[in-house]
Design a protein around this motif. Structure first.
Motif, mmCIF file in Angstrom:
data_model
loop_
_atom_site.group_PDB
_atom_site.id
_atom_site.type_symbol
_atom_site.label_atom_id
_atom_site.label_comp_id
_atom_site.label_asym_id
_atom_site.label_seq_id
_atom_site.Cartn_x
_atom_site.Cartn_y
_atom_site.Cartn_z
ATOM 1 N N ASN A 27 -55.305 -25.682 -5.109
ATOM 2 C CA ASN A 27 -55.542 -24.537 -4.245
ATOM 3 C C ASN A 27 -55.226 -24.898 -2.792
ATOM 4 O O ASN A 27 -55.208 -24.040 -1.933
ATOM 5 N N SER A 28 -54.968 -26.178 -2.518
ATOM 6 C CA SER A 28 -54.634 -26.608 -1.163
ATOM 7 C C SER A 28 -53.311 -26.005 -0.742
ATOM 8 O O SER A 28 -52.389 -25.868 -1.540
ATOM 9 N N PHE A 29 -53.221 -25.665 0.522
ATOM 10 C CA PHE A 29 -51.993 -25.068 1.023
ATOM 11 C C PHE A 29 -50.879 -26.106 0.998
ATOM 12 O O PHE A 29 -51.069 -27.239 1.431
ATOM 13 N N ASP A 30 -49.726 -25.736 0.481
ATOM 14 C CA ASP A 30 -48.606 -26.655 0.307
ATOM 15 C C ASP A 30 -47.616 -26.508 1.455
ATOM 16 O O ASP A 30 -46.764 -25.625 1.437
ATOM 17 N N TYR A 31 -47.727 -27.385 2.445
ATOM 18 C CA TYR A 31 -46.850 -27.320 3.607
ATOM 19 C C TYR A 31 -45.454 -27.874 3.324
ATOM 20 O O TYR A 31 -44.579 -27.803 4.181
ATOM 21 N N SER A 32 -45.233 -28.421 2.137
ATOM 22 C CA SER A 32 -43.926 -29.003 1.829
ATOM 23 C C SER A 32 -42.891 -27.953 1.400
ATOM 24 O O SER A 32 -41.713 -28.261 1.294
ATOM 25 N N LEU A 33 -43.322 -26.720 1.154
ATOM 26 C CA LEU A 33 -42.392 -25.677 0.716
ATOM 27 C C LEU A 33 -41.420 -25.295 1.834
ATOM 28 O O LEU A 33 -41.735 -25.437 3.014
ATOM 29 N N ASP A 34 -40.267 -24.778 1.449
ATOM 30 C CA ASP A 34 -39.277 -24.296 2.414
ATOM 31 C C ASP A 34 -39.605 -22.840 2.729
ATOM 32 O O ASP A 34 -39.076 -21.918 2.112
ATOM 33 N N PHE A 35 -40.477 -22.624 3.690
ATOM 34 C CA PHE A 35 -40.991 -21.295 3.999
ATOM 35 C C PHE A 35 -39.916 -20.336 4.502
ATOM 36 O O PHE A 35 -40.067 -19.133 4.389
ATOM 37 N N LYS A 36 -38.840 -20.870 5.042
ATOM 38 C CA LYS A 36 -37.767 -20.004 5.532
ATOM 39 C C LYS A 36 -36.993 -19.348 4.390
ATOM 40 O O LYS A 36 -36.319 -18.345 4.593
ATOM 41 N N LYS A 37 -37.111 -19.888 3.190
ATOM 42 C CA LYS A 37 -36.334 -19.371 2.063
ATOM 43 C C LYS A 37 -37.173 -18.630 1.018
ATOM 44 O O LYS A 37 -36.614 -18.034 0.114
ATOM 45 N N ILE A 38 -38.489 -18.678 1.123
ATOM 46 C CA ILE A 38 -39.340 -18.100 0.073
ATOM 47 C C ILE A 38 -39.876 -16.744 0.496
ATOM 48 O O ILE A 38 -40.457 -16.601 1.566
ATOM 49 N N ASN A 39 -39.700 -15.765 -0.371
ATOM 50 C CA ASN A 39 -40.322 -14.461 -0.208
ATOM 51 C C ASN A 39 -41.547 -14.483 -1.127
ATOM 52 O O ASN A 39 -41.417 -14.411 -2.352
ATOM 53 N N PHE A 40 -42.727 -14.590 -0.538
ATOM 54 C CA PHE A 40 -43.945 -14.740 -1.329
ATOM 55 C C PHE A 40 -44.360 -13.448 -2.026
ATOM 56 O O PHE A 40 -45.177 -13.491 -2.938
ATOM 57 N N ARG A 41 -43.795 -12.330 -1.651
ATOM 58 C CA ARG A 41 -44.046 -11.091 -2.389
ATOM 59 C C ARG A 41 -43.358 -11.187 -3.756
ATOM 60 O O ARG A 41 -43.888 -10.735 -4.754
ATOM 61 N N LYS A 42 -42.193 -11.819 -3.761
ATOM 62 C CA LYS A 42 -41.454 -11.998 -5.014
ATOM 63 C C LYS A 42 -41.920 -13.241 -5.770
ATOM 64 O O LYS A 42 -41.736 -13.322 -6.983
ATOM 65 N N ARG A 43 -42.503 -14.205 -5.065
ATOM 66 C CA ARG A 43 -42.937 -15.463 -5.677
ATOM 67 C C ARG A 43 -44.398 -15.773 -5.359
ATOM 68 O O ARG A 43 -44.714 -16.797 -4.753
ATOM 69 N N PRO A 44 -45.325 -14.880 -5.749
ATOM 70 C CA PRO A 44 -46.740 -15.146 -5.465
ATOM 71 C C PRO A 44 -47.243 -16.422 -6.147
ATOM 72 O O PRO A 44 -48.235 -17.003 -5.703
ATOM 73 N N ASP A 45 -46.561 -16.862 -7.179
ATOM 74 C CA ASP A 45 -46.962 -18.083 -7.881
ATOM 75 C C ASP A 45 -46.878 -19.308 -6.983
ATOM 76 O O ASP A 45 -47.546 -20.319 -7.245
ATOM 77 N N LEU A 46 -46.105 -19.248 -5.904
ATOM 78 C CA LEU A 46 -45.985 -20.381 -4.990
ATOM 79 C C LEU A 46 -47.042 -20.374 -3.889
ATOM 80 O O LEU A 46 -47.205 -21.355 -3.175
ATOM 81 N N ARG B 155 -50.577 -20.541 -2.056
ATOM 82 C CA ARG B 155 -51.872 -21.190 -2.201
ATOM 83 C C ARG B 155 -52.783 -20.654 -1.108
ATOM 84 O O ARG B 155 -52.397 -20.603 0.063
ATOM 85 N N ILE B 156 -53.980 -20.289 -1.483
ATOM 86 C CA ILE B 156 -54.936 -19.705 -0.551
ATOM 87 C C ILE B 156 -55.271 -20.695 0.557
ATOM 88 O O ILE B 156 -55.301 -20.343 1.724
ATOM 89 N N GLY B 157 -55.497 -21.929 0.197
ATOM 90 C CA GLY B 157 -55.825 -22.948 1.183
ATOM 91 C C GLY B 157 -57.185 -22.699 1.805
ATOM 92 O O GLY B 157 -58.009 -21.965 1.271
ATOM 93 N N ARG B 158 -57.405 -23.310 2.950
ATOM 94 C CA ARG B 158 -58.666 -23.163 3.671
ATOM 95 C C ARG B 158 -58.427 -22.387 4.952
ATOM 96 O O ARG B 158 -57.443 -22.615 5.640
#
Length: 186
Positions: A19-38, A40-43
């Protein structure tokens, strides 16, 4: 698979995905509406300025400079929160909740520290974008800015409404079950 040696229950992975937020993802390329599986709620507010398209949708409305702006901003962001919930978009709702929380924390910081600077010195290069002192000394509090303190309270009220909203809590639990559930590996 084998059972844990110190218990009769099956060995479990506590989370398939943390559940920890994953800062290693390429946020510039991910649309989280299309990929909610990626997602993480985090803190707390983790990822609030990274997760798209929500950052772009919410950030233009985020203002806390004075009471009028905080009222207008928090009302608009809370409405976005409700709209995301109505569309079963938990990630959007969680991001709106984070913006409300950040409205509170930033307004409080400016209420406590003239200019909003809480720590002495620059943030170490390898800690940019992360919160916390990172070994830096905290600056003394200035006399409280009453306008920023009132703005903080406005955001705090909306943030608490959001994080305790029954539909938000329901969708959060469903999200966790769907994307963060535990797995029996025995």
């Amino acid at each position: 698979m084998t059972k844990s040696s110190n218990t009769n229950s099956p060995k479990r992975l506590s989370k398939v995905h943390s559940n920890s937020f994953d800062y290693s993802l390429d946020f510039k390329k991910i649309n989280f509406r299309k990929r909610p599986d990626l997602y993480r709620i985090g803190r707390g507010e983790q990822g609030v300025l990274l997760v798209e398209p929500y950052k772009t949708e919410i950030l233009p409305f985020w203002q806390f400079a004075d009471v009028e702006k905080a009222e207008k901003s928090s009302t608009k962001i809370y409405q976005l929160f409700l709209d995301y919930l109505d569309n079963d978009d938990f990630v959007g709702a969680d991001m709106a909740r984070k913006f409300l929380q950040m409205g509170f924390t930033r307004a409080r910081r400016y209420a406590n520290h003239k200019g909003g600077k809480k720590y002495k010195g620059a943030v170490p290069e390898n800690k940019k974008g992360l919160s916390g002192a990172h070994g830096r000394e905290q600056l003394p509090r200035s006399e409280e800015d009453e306008i920023k303190a009132k703005a903080a309270e406005i955001f705090k009220e909306k943030w608490h409404q959001a994080k305790q909203h029954p539909e938000y809590l329901k969708q959060k639990e469903l999200f966790k079950q769907k994307y963060l559930g535990s797995v029996d590996i025995s």
